[in-house]
Motif scaffolding. Structure first.
Motif, short mmCIF file in Angstrom:
data_model
loop_
_atom_site.label_atom_id
_atom_site.label_comp_id
_atom_site.label_asym_id
_atom_site.label_seq_id
_atom_site.Cartn_x
_atom_site.Cartn_y
_atom_site.Cartn_z
N VAL A 52 -17.79 1.97 -30.51
CA VAL A 52 -19.07 2.06 -29.81
C VAL A 52 -20.15 2.48 -30.81
O VAL A 52 -20.08 3.55 -31.40
N GLU A 53 -21.13 1.59 -30.99
CA GLU A 53 -22.18 1.83 -31.97
C GLU A 53 -23.35 2.60 -31.40
O GLU A 53 -24.11 3.24 -32.12
N PHE A 54 -23.52 2.53 -30.08
CA PHE A 54 -24.65 3.18 -29.42
C PHE A 54 -24.23 3.58 -28.01
O PHE A 54 -23.51 2.84 -27.35
N CYS A 55 -24.69 4.72 -27.56
CA CYS A 55 -24.42 5.16 -26.18
C CYS A 55 -25.64 5.91 -25.67
O CYS A 55 -26.11 6.84 -26.32
N ASP A 56 -26.15 5.49 -24.52
CA ASP A 56 -27.29 6.18 -23.94
C ASP A 56 -26.84 7.09 -22.80
O ASP A 56 -25.64 7.26 -22.55
N SER A 57 -27.81 7.65 -22.08
CA SER A 57 -27.48 8.60 -21.01
C SER A 57 -26.69 7.94 -19.89
O SER A 57 -25.86 8.59 -19.25
N THR A 58 -26.91 6.65 -19.64
CA THR A 58 -26.15 5.96 -18.61
C THR A 58 -24.67 5.94 -18.97
O THR A 58 -23.82 6.19 -18.13
N GLY A 59 -24.37 5.64 -20.22
CA GLY A 59 -22.99 5.64 -20.68
C GLY A 59 -22.35 7.01 -20.56
O GLY A 59 -21.20 7.15 -20.12
N MET A 60 -23.09 8.04 -20.94
CA MET A 60 -22.58 9.41 -20.83
C MET A 60 -22.32 9.78 -19.38
O MET A 60 -21.32 10.42 -19.06
N ILE A 89 -24.95 12.47 -30.24
CA ILE A 89 -25.42 12.54 -28.85
C ILE A 89 -24.63 13.60 -28.08
O ILE A 89 -25.19 14.38 -27.33
N LEU A 90 -23.32 13.61 -28.30
CA LEU A 90 -22.47 14.62 -27.64
C LEU A 90 -22.89 16.03 -28.04
O LEU A 90 -22.95 16.94 -27.21
N GLN A 91 -23.19 16.22 -29.32
CA GLN A 91 -23.58 17.55 -29.81
C GLN A 91 -24.95 17.97 -29.29
O GLN A 91 -25.13 19.10 -28.83
#
Length: 111
Positions: A52-60, A89-91
């Motif tokens: 996964v190269e990119f993850c936004d708030s929807t994915g989270m 993003i997780l951090q």
């Protein structure tokens, strides 16, 4: 960008492998795969984020909702091998303390 999702399960364990970008448009694919596993007899789901190269708030939010539902069923959801951008993003969101995050993806024994 596309998101490809595949699942492999053995016993009560499942590995969900996602590759591509996880965002508002592609998150329903991951959500559908996780929902299918949650309807089954799965105690542990590991989401392989190495592709996964990119993850936004929807994915989270998809990951959080699946973790909550699985926890209610007595199971666990873990994240494996997130790339630096996803780990960041997780951090930043503090979700690295909510999810169990590992550096390696477990291998299911095919036998």
């Amino acid at each position: 960008m596309e998101l490809n999702v595949s699942t492999a399960s053995q016993g009560g364990n499942a590995v969900v492998t996602a590759t591509g970008e996880l965002d508002l448009y592609t998150a329903p694919r991951l959500q559908a795969a996780l929902a299918g596993l949650l309807r089954g007899q799965v105690d542990r789901i590991v989401v392989d984020l190495s592709g996964v190269e990119f993850c936004d708030s929807t994915g989270m939010n998809v990951l959080l909702a699946a973790m909550k539902r699985l926890k209610e069923q007595g199971g666990t959801l873990e994240l494996a091998a997130p790339r630096p951008a996803v780990r960041r993003i997780l951090q930043v969101t503090g979700l690295d303390s909510v999810f169990t995050v590992s550096d390696a993806v477990p291998v299911l024994d095919p036998s």
